[in-house]
Design an enzyme around this catalytic site. Sequence first.
Site, PDB file in Angstrom:
ATOM      1  N   ARG A 113       0.838  -1.207   0.000  1.00 42.48           N
ATOM      2  CA  ARG A 113       0.000   0.000   0.000  1.00 42.48           C
ATOM      3  C   ARG A 113       0.873   1.258   0.000  1.00 42.48           C
ATOM      4  O   ARG A 113       1.004   1.922  -1.018  1.00 42.48           O
ATOM      5  CB  ARG A 113      -0.962  -0.032   1.211  1.00 42.48           C
ATOM      6  CG  ARG A 113      -2.103   0.965   1.114  1.00 42.48           C
ATOM      7  CD  ARG A 113      -1.736   2.373   1.485  1.00 42.48           C
ATOM      8  NE  ARG A 113      -1.257   2.515   2.855  1.00 42.48           N
ATOM      9  CZ  ARG A 113      -0.721   3.644   3.319  1.00 42.48           C
ATOM     10  NH1 ARG A 113      -0.611   4.710   2.545  1.00 42.48           N
ATOM     11  NH2 ARG A 113      -0.277   3.701   4.566  1.00 42.48           N
ATOM     12  N   ASP A 114       1.528   1.565   1.098  1.00 40.33           N
ATOM     13  CA  ASP A 114       2.324   2.803   1.181  1.00 40.33           C
ATOM     14  C   ASP A 114       3.449   2.763   0.153  1.00 40.33           C
ATOM     15  O   ASP A 114       3.812   3.800  -0.428  1.00 40.33           O
ATOM     16  CB  ASP A 114       2.901   2.928   2.603  1.00 40.33           C
ATOM     17  CG  ASP A 114       3.220   4.362   3.003  1.00 40.33           C
ATOM     18  OD1 ASP A 114       2.997   5.272   2.195  1.00 40.33           O
ATOM     19  OD2 ASP A 114       3.707   4.558   4.131  1.00 40.33           O
ATOM     20  N   HIS A 118       6.112   4.611  12.424  1.00 42.35           N
ATOM     21  CA  HIS A 118       6.091   4.470  10.965  1.00 42.35           C
ATOM     22  C   HIS A 118       7.084   5.490  10.387  1.00 42.35           C
ATOM     23  O   HIS A 118       6.780   6.672  10.295  1.00 42.35           O
ATOM     24  CB  HIS A 118       4.651   4.763  10.517  1.00 42.35           C
ATOM     25  CG  HIS A 118       4.390   4.761   9.056  1.00 42.35           C
ATOM     26  ND1 HIS A 118       3.583   3.817   8.446  1.00 42.35           N
ATOM     27  CD2 HIS A 118       4.766   5.589   8.058  1.00 42.35           C
ATOM     28  CE1 HIS A 118       3.473   4.076   7.161  1.00 42.35           C
ATOM     29  NE2 HIS A 118       4.189   5.153   6.886  1.00 42.35           N
ATOM     30  N   HIS A 168       9.791   6.969   7.498  1.00 40.54           N
ATOM     31  CA  HIS A 168      10.301   7.005   6.123  1.00 40.54           C
ATOM     32  C   HIS A 168      11.774   7.396   6.191  1.00 40.54           C
ATOM     33  O   HIS A 168      12.197   8.100   7.110  1.00 40.54           O
ATOM     34  CB  HIS A 168       9.495   8.002   5.282  1.00 40.54           C
ATOM     35  CG  HIS A 168       8.146   7.463   4.902  1.00 40.54           C
ATOM     36  ND1 HIS A 168       7.840   7.055   3.625  1.00 40.54           N
ATOM     37  CD2 HIS A 168       7.036   7.241   5.633  1.00 40.54           C
ATOM     38  CE1 HIS A 168       6.583   6.611   3.582  1.00 40.54           C
ATOM     39  NE2 HIS A 168       6.072   6.713   4.800  1.00 40.54           N
ATOM     40  N   CYS A 184       4.994   9.153  -0.367  1.00 45.49           N
ATOM     41  CA  CYS A 184       3.605   9.579  -0.283  1.00 45.49           C
ATOM     42  C   CYS A 184       3.388  10.606  -1.370  1.00 45.49           C
ATOM     43  O   CYS A 184       4.122  11.591  -1.449  1.00 45.49           O
ATOM     44  CB  CYS A 184       3.273  10.170   1.085  1.00 45.49           C
ATOM     45  SG  CYS A 184       1.574  10.799   1.148  1.00 45.49           S
ATOM     46  N   ASN A 239       9.448   3.977   2.814  1.00 48.26           N
ATOM     47  CA  ASN A 239       9.414   3.553   4.216  1.00 48.26           C
ATOM     48  C   ASN A 239      10.764   2.945   4.573  1.00 48.26           C
ATOM     49  O   ASN A 239      11.497   2.484   3.702  1.00 48.26           O
ATOM     50  CB  ASN A 239       8.351   2.461   4.409  1.00 48.26           C
ATOM     51  CG  ASN A 239       6.972   2.921   4.042  1.00 48.26           C
ATOM     52  OD1 ASN A 239       6.557   2.827   2.893  1.00 48.26           O
ATOM     53  ND2 ASN A 239       6.252   3.440   5.016  1.00 48.26           N
TER      54      ASN A 239
END
Length: 305
Positions: free
Chosen positions: A14-15, A207, A209, A240, A249
């Site tokens: 997803r990300d 989370h 990055h 993003c 990430n």
Amino acid sequence: MSASRVTIVEVGPRDGLQNEAAAVPTDVKVAFVDALSAAGLPVIEATAFVSPKAIPQLADGDEVFRRIAKRPGVRYPVLVPNEKGLDRAEASGAREIAVFTAASETFNRKNINASIDESFARFAPVIRRARTAGMRVRGYVSCVFGCPYEGAIPPPSAARVARRLIDAGCDEVSLGDTIGVGVPTQVPEVVECCVDAGVPLSRLALHFHDTRGTALANVAEGLRQGVRIFDSSAGGLGGCPYAPGAAGNVATEDLLYLLHGMGYETGVDLSLVAAATRALSGAIARRPASRVYQALESARGPRPV
Ligand code: COA
Ligand code: ZN
């Protein structure tokens, strides 16, 4: 759960994929998720049920979700922005959703066309419905460590949003360094503020990055603070689309190397995660950023032509 056990939430499908320029075929996405679950990852964010205009790469999320192997014991959350997304999640058979908001008003406006208050008004009914249906709910707070538009974010503001997510019914809250600006000294400030605001440590995830190379240092500090849930993406995919300049990430391979080397247990097989990255790499048209992946690839020797 033992103090040395760490849960990795794999967000690459997803990300990671949402920010890849090349359109990745549905078959490749399904195979990627299946390879990740085969590697032992306990939680895999499989796709997003957001507007296909906002994120064209994940427009095939319904099909991806239906086709992935549902391995017993593995959780497959899907990102949901509104009731329409929840309808799609339910129709696809998802058992867990993730809702998202930000610690920054401007970022929220750009990302989901809503203020922080409006975002809560939008997903409060989503969380209520999901919980009534017996689903688990994860909440994301973006831009906790800094915002591309507003700059520094005071930790108490981020903590208030995290607490609101718990009050709204989230089982877990993931604090995102969406643009990868955080440094280790911020981690205890943010974590302590959240705990002081009433968010239990056991329900906090971090989370990171790796835009500026600080992600693993931040993870190490998060571990020292007692956080035991970390989000990462295989190969270090991602970014993003609404955060200019954001890189991927923290890579799952790099996170695993760090955790296993420090004596933490994850239940995940690092070489099988690297195999999942390798199988995907032909579809993303760039070299995966993970340093551990690259080290493993050079140890394999030159690829046959
Ligand atoms: N799934 C599919 N389509 C959706 C949808 C969903 N969950 N939510 C909205 N749409 C469609 C609507 O049907 C509408 O389509 P139309 O123009 O053909 O009628 C269009 O998207 C706009 O819907 P609207 O409700 O007016 O939303 P909006 O334009 O204010 O956008 C979001 C709000 C949240 C739906 C959108 O900004 C979004 O999906 N953002 C996701 C961003 C993201 O995933 N970022 C990555 C996380 S960091
Ligand atoms: Zn992210």
